[in-house]
Design a protein around this motif. Structure first.
Motif, short mmCIF file in Angstrom:
data_model
loop_
_atom_site.label_atom_id
_atom_site.label_comp_id
_atom_site.label_asym_id
_atom_site.label_seq_id
_atom_site.Cartn_x
_atom_site.Cartn_y
_atom_site.Cartn_z
N THR A 204 0.30 -2.17 -8.35
CA THR A 204 -1.05 -1.82 -7.90
C THR A 204 -2.02 -2.96 -8.14
O THR A 204 -2.84 -3.30 -7.27
CB THR A 204 -1.54 -0.55 -8.63
N GLN B 9 1.03 4.24 -2.76
CA GLN B 9 0.82 5.63 -2.34
C GLN B 9 2.01 6.50 -2.73
O GLN B 9 1.85 7.64 -3.17
CB GLN B 9 0.59 5.70 -0.83
N ARG C 172 0.83 -1.20 0.00
CA ARG C 172 0.00 0.00 0.00
C ARG C 172 0.87 1.25 0.00
O ARG C 172 0.59 2.22 -0.71
CB ARG C 172 -0.90 0.02 1.24
#
Length: 314
Positions: free
Chosen positions: A256, A243, A239
């Protein structure tokens, strides 16, 4: 060299053992008294000679923050604190700034190697002031694998965990590719020896890697993976990598997609796919699978109450 190790779980315990085998004096602390050398962090610091080096190997987030805060009250000017867990690189900068006011150095280390690190060594990605890194080099040399590679002073504070974050993001993509390839091979009767195929790829191919070795090992132990459930957690670094890609306007489609695949693995019945199925049924009269105990509903299903498709090609 003498060093304190906080957190003696699978990684921390094996790292402490590897250092002891290399001749270092390791004082370990863990909440489990059966494996701890001292009763608390205060006793750990008392056992160490100045300038002290303390390596923290506890879960990222609040456990690490709390440990760093407690050690900050115990350490002194000239000591160095190492965070070897999977912390976020922005946390590293906050810790470094807070400790610098007391003259305490901070070094962040991304560690890779898993349960095999005790024997094979750990890949280390280090961030911090060159003076603090040099102080710790005897420990780094003992922990890393033999040979030229397996260690990098990646940059200033935060660089070690940032590099490890990207490493784990790449790992997500590689694991997903192997998983999808395995599923495709299993879905047909064209290839009859799937496990043997993966094993054959370990030599002479461009995808040979340690992960491929582990795929072959897993299939040898459980050829159809029937003993496992298709559920995959994420440690958080996937994650953070996605980001960071957003923050720096760097496209990360493979990483992703691999992260989202893990999210999908946790859904026994995807809410989003229910809507997709409903829409396909609405505009095209496509058959949909009903809840168990109800009949399939679609354009050709008996009693289907579906309006004529607006677009037959949909």
């Amino acid at each position: 060299m003498q060093i304190g190790m906080v957190g003696l779980g699978k990684m921390g315990g094996n790292m402490a053992e590897r250092l002891r085998r290399a001749g270092h004096d390791v004082v370990g602390y863990d909440r489990d008294p059966k494996v701890s050398d001292v009763g608390d962090l205060a006793e750990l610091v008392e056992r160490l000679q100045a300038p002290r080096a303390v390596w923290v190997m506890v879960p990222s987030g609040d456990p690490t923050r709390a440990t760093v805060k407690e050690l900050a009250a115990l350490l002194s000017d000239g000591d160095v604190l190492v965070d070897g867990g999977n912390s976020h690189y922005l946390d590293d900068r906050k810790h470094s700034e807070a400790l610098a006011g007391q003259g305490i150095g901070f070094v962040d280390v991304g560690v890779s190697g898993g349960v095999w690190g005790l024997e094979n060594g750990y890949a280390l990605m280090v961030g911090g002031d060159p003076r603090h890194v040099e102080m710790l080099m005897p420990v780094f040399r003992s922990l890393k694998p033999e040979g030229e590679d397996g260690f990098v002073h990646a940059g200033e504070v935060g660089a070690g965990h940032f590099a490890k974050m990207v490493h784990n993001g790449i790992e997500y993509g590689m694991m997903q590719s192997f998983a999808e390839g395995w599923e495709l091979l299993e879905a047909t009767d064209i290839v009859t020896d799937v496990a043997g195929t993966f094993k054959s790829w370990r030599s002479g191919t461009v995808i040979r890697s340690w992960l491929l070795d582990l795929v072959a090992r897993a299939l040898q132990e459980d050829p159809d993976l029937s003993e496992l459930k298709g559920y995959a957690a994420d440690s958080g670094e996937g994650r953070w990598t996605v980001q960071a890609g957003i923050d720096h306007a760097v496209p990360l489609p493979a990483i992703t997609a691999a992260l989202y695949a893990r999210f999908a693995s946790r859904q026994e019945d995807s809410p989003a796919m229910k809507m997709v199925a409903a829409l396909r049924n609405q505009f095209g009269g496509h058959a949909v699978s009903a809840v168990q105990g109800q009949r399939e509903k679609g354009a050709d299903a008996p009693g289907a109450d579906v309006a004529p498709p607006v677009d037959p090609q949909g």
